[in-house]
Design an enzyme around this catalytic site. Structure first.
Site, mmCIF file in Angstrom:
data_model
loop_
_atom_site.group_PDB
_atom_site.id
_atom_site.type_symbol
_atom_site.label_atom_id
_atom_site.label_comp_id
_atom_site.label_asym_id
_atom_site.label_seq_id
_atom_site.Cartn_x
_atom_site.Cartn_y
_atom_site.Cartn_z
ATOM 1 C CB SER A 141 5.578 8.146 -7.912
ATOM 2 O OG SER A 141 6.238 7.830 -6.846
ATOM 3 C CE LYS A 151 -4.016 3.091 12.938
ATOM 4 N NZ LYS A 151 -2.651 3.258 13.438
ATOM 5 C CG LEU A 195 2.326 2.797 12.842
ATOM 6 C CD1 LEU A 195 2.894 2.852 14.007
ATOM 7 C CD2 LEU A 195 3.355 1.641 12.129
ATOM 8 C CG ASN A 216 4.885 -0.512 3.631
ATOM 9 O OD1 ASN A 216 4.682 0.277 3.110
ATOM 10 N ND2 ASN A 216 6.062 -0.395 4.712
ATOM 11 C CG HIS A 230 11.066 1.009 4.585
ATOM 12 N ND1 HIS A 230 10.217 1.939 5.341
ATOM 13 C CD2 HIS A 230 12.255 0.814 5.475
ATOM 14 C CE1 HIS A 230 11.308 2.653 5.963
ATOM 15 N NE2 HIS A 230 12.092 2.134 6.153
#
Length: 195
Positions: free
Chosen positions: A13, A65, A92, A107, A109
């Site tokens: 979204s 990773k 992360l 980011n 949050h």
């Protein structure tokens, strides 16, 4: 034209809010790539609907990773990405990606950091009984929700609010303010043109 990528893991979204705003305001920028770590996520359908290329990968199919982050970097370079916006990306960021794009990854949050980092931030705030909640946009570093804060927006919580109403209000804040911060960081003015 400035190019940015959005990283997401789920519904998307925030991704849709960013791209919709970009198109409505005719930014001199492009959402050049969606990066998703869940190949079946709904956000991929949203990217397809907007004709935005996506790089969907299965982390377990890579040795480690660093290997999947290197594959991401190759895609980012291919699409000439200058800024990365995490929008519900549930991993992360590791050293490999931070070394290549440090200071260019942001980011959003759903809390007023440093309060309530990590998962279920809205639930944490609700259970704590806080009177103010909100969102934070921050630069990404090696920690979880620990990077330098770029912007915060708050809402007041009253006795009639439920977890669901707070979540809805937080989502509205995210959808309104995250695109604005991205536009600002891309160096675009209020009309979406180069400043």
């Amino acid at each position: 034209m400035k190019k940015f990528a959005v990283f997401a893991s789920g519904n998307g979204s925030n991704f849709e809010a960013i791209v919709t705003r970009l198109k409505e305001e005719n930014w001199d920028a492009s959402a050049a790539l969606l990066v998703c770590d869940k190949p079946q996520a709904k956000v991929i359908e949203r990217a397809e609907a907007f004709h935005i290329p996506s790089f969907a990968f299965e982390p377990k199919s890579y040795e480690n990773k660093a290997a999947f982050e290197q594959a991401i970097i190759e895609q980012l370079r291919l699409h000439e990405v200058e800024l990365i916006a995490l929008a519900g990306y549930m991993r992360l960021i590791g050293d490999t990606l931070l070394q290549a794009y440090g200071g260019k990854i942001i980011n959003i949050h759903p809390s007023l950091l440093p309060a309530f980092p990590g998962i279920d931030a809205v639930g944490q705030a609700f259970r704590a009984g806080v009177k103010v909640a909100g969102i934070t946009v921050h630069y990404v570093d090696e920690g979880m929700d620990t990077g330098p804060i770029i912007a915060q927006k708050a809402i007041e919580i009253d006795e009639h609010d439920t977890l669901e109403t707070i979540e809805q209000r937080i989502h509205k804040l995210e959808h309104k303010w995250y695109p604005s911060v991205i536009k600002q960081l891309l160096g675009l003015n209020n009309r979406g043109e180069k400043a």
